[in-house]
Design an enzyme around this catalytic site. Structure first.
Site, PDB file in Angstrom:
ATOM      1  N   GLY A  20       1.130  -1.050   0.083  1.00 30.92           N
ATOM      2  CA  GLY A  20       0.244   0.574  -0.109  1.00 30.92           C
ATOM      3  C   GLY A  20       0.676   1.174  -0.322  1.00 30.92           C
ATOM      4  O   GLY A  20       0.696   1.562   0.678  1.00 30.92           O
ATOM      5  N   PHE A  23       0.576   6.636  -2.023  1.00 34.92           N
ATOM      6  CA  PHE A  23      -0.704   7.392  -1.915  1.00 34.92           C
ATOM      7  C   PHE A  23      -1.275   7.884  -2.895  1.00 34.92           C
ATOM      8  O   PHE A  23      -0.489   8.253  -4.250  1.00 34.92           O
ATOM      9  CB  PHE A  23      -0.357   8.339  -1.068  1.00 34.92           C
ATOM     10  CG  PHE A  23      -1.264   9.249  -0.587  1.00 34.92           C
ATOM     11  CD1 PHE A  23      -2.197   9.585  -0.021  1.00 34.92           C
ATOM     12  CD2 PHE A  23      -1.089  10.694  -0.443  1.00 34.92           C
ATOM     13  CE1 PHE A  23      -3.275  10.410   0.371  1.00 34.92           C
ATOM     14  CE2 PHE A  23      -1.541  11.508  -0.877  1.00 34.92           C
ATOM     15  CZ  PHE A  23      -3.266  11.134   0.139  1.00 34.92           C
ATOM     16  N   GLY A  24      -2.632   7.562  -3.566  1.00 35.60           N
ATOM     17  CA  GLY A  24      -3.005   8.186  -4.781  1.00 35.60           C
ATOM     18  C   GLY A  24      -3.327   7.519  -5.394  1.00 35.60           C
ATOM     19  O   GLY A  24      -4.885   7.304  -6.207  1.00 35.60           O
ATOM     20  N   VAL A  26      -6.196   4.145  -4.713  1.00 37.27           N
ATOM     21  CA  VAL A  26      -6.884   3.337  -4.433  1.00 37.27           C
ATOM     22  C   VAL A  26      -6.703   2.080  -4.213  1.00 37.27           C
ATOM     23  O   VAL A  26      -6.990   1.411  -3.074  1.00 37.27           O
ATOM     24  CB  VAL A  26      -8.229   4.019  -4.788  1.00 37.27           C
ATOM     25  CG1 VAL A  26      -9.441   3.385  -3.709  1.00 37.27           C
ATOM     26  CG2 VAL A  26      -8.262   5.699  -4.887  1.00 37.27           C
ATOM     27  N   ALA A  27      -7.050   1.399  -4.677  1.00 37.92           N
ATOM     28  CA  ALA A  27      -6.403  -0.501  -5.487  1.00 37.92           C
ATOM     29  C   ALA A  27      -5.064  -0.282  -4.366  1.00 37.92           C
ATOM     30  O   ALA A  27      -5.219  -1.505  -4.022  1.00 37.92           O
ATOM     31  CB  ALA A  27      -6.063  -0.681  -6.763  1.00 37.92           C
ATOM     32  N   ARG A 138       9.204   4.155  -6.012  1.00 42.90           N
ATOM     33  CA  ARG A 138       9.696   4.490  -7.252  1.00 42.90           C
ATOM     34  C   ARG A 138      10.182   5.146  -8.301  1.00 42.90           C
ATOM     35  O   ARG A 138      11.393   4.553  -8.861  1.00 42.90           O
ATOM     36  CB  ARG A 138       8.240   4.665  -8.281  1.00 42.90           C
ATOM     37  CG  ARG A 138       7.183   3.812  -7.828  1.00 42.90           C
ATOM     38  CD  ARG A 138       6.526   3.495  -8.401  1.00 42.90           C
ATOM     39  NE  ARG A 138       7.124   2.428 -10.009  1.00 42.90           N
ATOM     40  CZ  ARG A 138       6.403   2.535 -11.316  1.00 42.90           C
ATOM     41  NH1 ARG A 138       5.406   2.436 -11.214  1.00 42.90           N
ATOM     42  NH2 ARG A 138       7.243   1.639 -11.720  1.00 42.90           N
ATOM     43  N   GLU A 174       6.759  10.723 -14.814  1.00 40.04           N
ATOM     44  CA  GLU A 174       6.204   9.233 -14.630  1.00 40.04           C
ATOM     45  C   GLU A 174       6.012   8.809 -15.560  1.00 40.04           C
ATOM     46  O   GLU A 174       5.123   7.528 -15.989  1.00 40.04           O
ATOM     47  CB  GLU A 174       4.716   9.325 -13.388  1.00 40.04           C
ATOM     48  CG  GLU A 174       4.791  10.490 -12.479  1.00 40.04           C
ATOM     49  CD  GLU A 174       4.499   8.879 -11.289  1.00 40.04           C
ATOM     50  OE1 GLU A 174       4.596   8.098 -11.512  1.00 40.04           O
ATOM     51  OE2 GLU A 174       5.594   9.537 -10.665  1.00 40.04           O
ATOM     52  N   HIS A 250      -2.887   8.846 -12.629  1.00 43.18           N
ATOM     53  CA  HIS A 250      -2.062   8.519 -14.133  1.00 43.18           C
ATOM     54  C   HIS A 250      -2.833   9.156 -15.125  1.00 43.18           C
ATOM     55  O   HIS A 250      -4.175   8.715 -14.551  1.00 43.18           O
ATOM     56  CB  HIS A 250      -1.026   7.632 -14.064  1.00 43.18           C
ATOM     57  CG  HIS A 250      -0.127   7.635 -13.365  1.00 43.18           C
ATOM     58  ND1 HIS A 250       0.560   6.430 -12.800  1.00 43.18           N
ATOM     59  CD2 HIS A 250       1.010   8.110 -13.001  1.00 43.18           C
ATOM     60  CE1 HIS A 250       1.703   6.220 -12.304  1.00 43.18           C
ATOM     61  NE2 HIS A 250       2.371   7.506 -12.673  1.00 43.18           N
ATOM     62  N   ASP A 252      -2.874   7.259 -17.453  1.00 44.66           N
ATOM     63  CA  ASP A 252      -3.850   6.342 -18.477  1.00 44.66           C
ATOM     64  C   ASP A 252      -4.071   5.802 -17.289  1.00 44.66           C
ATOM     65  O   ASP A 252      -5.032   4.200 -17.911  1.00 44.66           O
ATOM     66  CB  ASP A 252      -2.095   4.964 -18.570  1.00 44.66           C
ATOM     67  CG  ASP A 252      -1.870   4.788 -17.432  1.00 44.66           C
ATOM     68  OD1 ASP A 252      -2.186   5.600 -16.332  1.00 44.66           O
ATOM     69  OD2 ASP A 252      -0.835   4.213 -16.876  1.00 44.66           O
ATOM     70  N   CYS A 368      -1.008  -0.445 -18.131  1.00 50.45           N
ATOM     71  CA  CYS A 368       0.569  -0.541 -16.555  1.00 50.45           C
ATOM     72  C   CYS A 368       1.555  -0.744 -17.230  1.00 50.45           C
ATOM     73  O   CYS A 368       2.306  -0.746 -16.635  1.00 50.45           O
ATOM     74  CB  CYS A 368       0.071  -0.276 -15.313  1.00 50.45           C
ATOM     75  SG  CYS A 368      -1.297   1.543 -14.575  1.00 50.45           S
TER      76      CYS A 368
END
Length: 444
Positions: A20, A23-24, A26-27, A138, A174, A250, A252, A368
């Site tokens: 998790g 942040f941002g 949701v999944a 990342r 990104e 993002h 996409d 993705c």
């Protein structure tokens, strides 16, 4: 000279887990601490990639990164043997251990921004690895991403590799998740659509209030300059801040394009009418704007099913197909919309559903998982052939996954020194299978 678009799918790494961290997203946050299945995740991704290859598309594989990243943990002050480093991090800063064990490089759409040779002034394919500085887990990827890309696209006669942009909020980048290329045909110059969340130097533009905007206008403009693009074949459009605050981290997640089709939600863009008119004028030819209304599909349903994090591909017969997660098929509103879409006057004629739930639960859908690279046949011949997916490589990679991957992993397992040994053993063997050389720090 034949031109086409190749997809290079990120191979899910052995430490695929649900921490998790994003942040941002949701999944990602909603599945935090759930057990994951790295073996199933890798096989789901491989099956999707192989299905596209079997459809006659050009398909490659992008290697995962070394995780847990003990080198970063050492940089952060943890000392001793590798096992000591992992155990100390688990006790003293478990969140940092999770950061350094993330398998997020599987989402290859964030690996880089790519411009094909037909768009660039020097007639070469340009790559800029994303700096991904908005998320700590990342931000440790770009150097190895560059190593991997250079091992795949090594011929300097055809490929140009740039350094990531400076790791500063002004140039937050990104990668291809916020970049779409539209064209009338892959062998013709197109228009590169750069989507940004905010402009660091323009305080009059609206900004999201809840979640961060991860891509800046300044980063997108810098990449366009590095890739030697013309104003005539670039459009910069702002993401709607309101949808970022609804979990659209993002572009996409809310829009996807292929050739002369742009498939997007009506809430995707800010100042949309003006910018889409600019896009239409620059593309010079028919442009299919497939706009989905909130009445047809809510933003919430679009985010939960990743309706727009689908791939749109052009099949050998010229038809376009949507490559969608089974989550779209399982949602009545989204399934109804996709069924209706096939009856409309657009080039999209097929929808294919794939189970990529392990990736979906961690925040990434089919789009993705892949990095798109438009190339001609001469450029393709210059790509490392051992990264291109065929029956033989598919069989070898599945056997490799069976040999090295666990079928259950929790965040608590990340401190296990044996996991590090397993991962390094697997990656060392993978570099031999894919002839990548010594791309990882532990190999040097």
């Amino acid at each position: 000279m034949k031109q086409f678009e190749a997809n290079f799918d990120g191979l899910v790494g052995p430490t695929h887990n649900y921490a998790g961290l994003s942040f941002g997203n949701v999944a990602s946050q909603s599945h935090a601490s759930h057990p994951s299945n790295p073996r199933a995740a890798a096989k789901q991704g491989l099956n999707k990639a192989k299905a596209l290859a079997d459809m006659g598309l050009v398909q490659g594989i992008l290697a995962p990164q070394e995780r847990p990243d003990v080198h970063t943990l050492r940089h952060l002050g943890f000392t001793g043997t590798d096992a000591d480093v992992l155990q100390k991090a688990a006790r003293q800063a478990p969140a940092l251990l999770q950061v350094c064990a993330s398998a997020s490089s599987m989402w290859a759409a964030n690996a880089a921004t790519v411009s094909p040779s037909v768009d660039t002034h020097d007639g070469k394919v340009h790559f800029t690895p994303a700096n991904l500085m908005n998320k700590l887990h990342r931000s440790i990827e770009p150097q190895t991403t560059g190593n991997i890309l250079q091992a795949m696209f090594s011929d300097s006669h055809h490929f140009v590799h740039h350094q990531p942009l400076p790791a500063h909020p002004t140039f937050a980048d990104e990668g291809a998740a916020n970049h779409t290329r539209l064209c009338q045909a892959y062998d013709r110059a197109g228009v590169e659509l750069f989507v940004f969340g905010h402009a660091s130097t323009d305080h009059l533009r609206p900004k999201p209030q809840k979640y961060p905007a991860r891509q800046t206008l300044e980063a997108s403009q810098a990449i366009a300059r590095l890739h030697r693009l013309d104003d005539d074949n670039t459009v910069f459009i702002q993401q709607n801040p309101a949808v970022i605050d609804q979990g659209v981290f993002h572009n996409d997640v809310i829009a996807v394009g292929n050739q002369n089709v742009l498939f997007f939600h009506e809430q995707a863009f800010w100042d949309a009418d003006k910018k889409l008119a600019e896009l239409r004028a620059k593309l010079e030819g028919p442009l299919h704007l497939v706009k989905v209304s909130s009445q047809q599909v809510s933003v919430q349903d679009a985010v939960s099913t990743y309706l727009f994090n689908t791939q749109i591909v052009t099949l050998p017969n010229g038809d376009m197909a949507i490559i969608a997660p089974t989550d779209c098929e399982e949602n009545p509103a989204v399934k109804a919309y996709l069924d209706e879409l096939l009856t409309l006057d657009t080039p999209i004629r097929q929808v294919h559903y794939f189970d990529v739930k392990q990736s979906m639960q961690n925040g990434g859908g089919p789009a993705c998982l892949r990095l798109r690279v438009a190339m001609n046949d001469v450029e393709l011949a210059a790509v490392n052939p051992h990264v291109m997916l065929d029956d033989r490589l598919f069989t070898r990679l599945n056997a490799w996954v069976d040999k090295h991957y666990r079928d259950r992993l929790t965040p608590q397992d990340l401190a296990d020194p044996q996991l590090l040994i397993e991962c390094r053993t697997a990656l060392d063997e993978l570099t031999q299978i894919m002839k990548l050389g010594s791309i990882y720090q532990f190999q040097r």
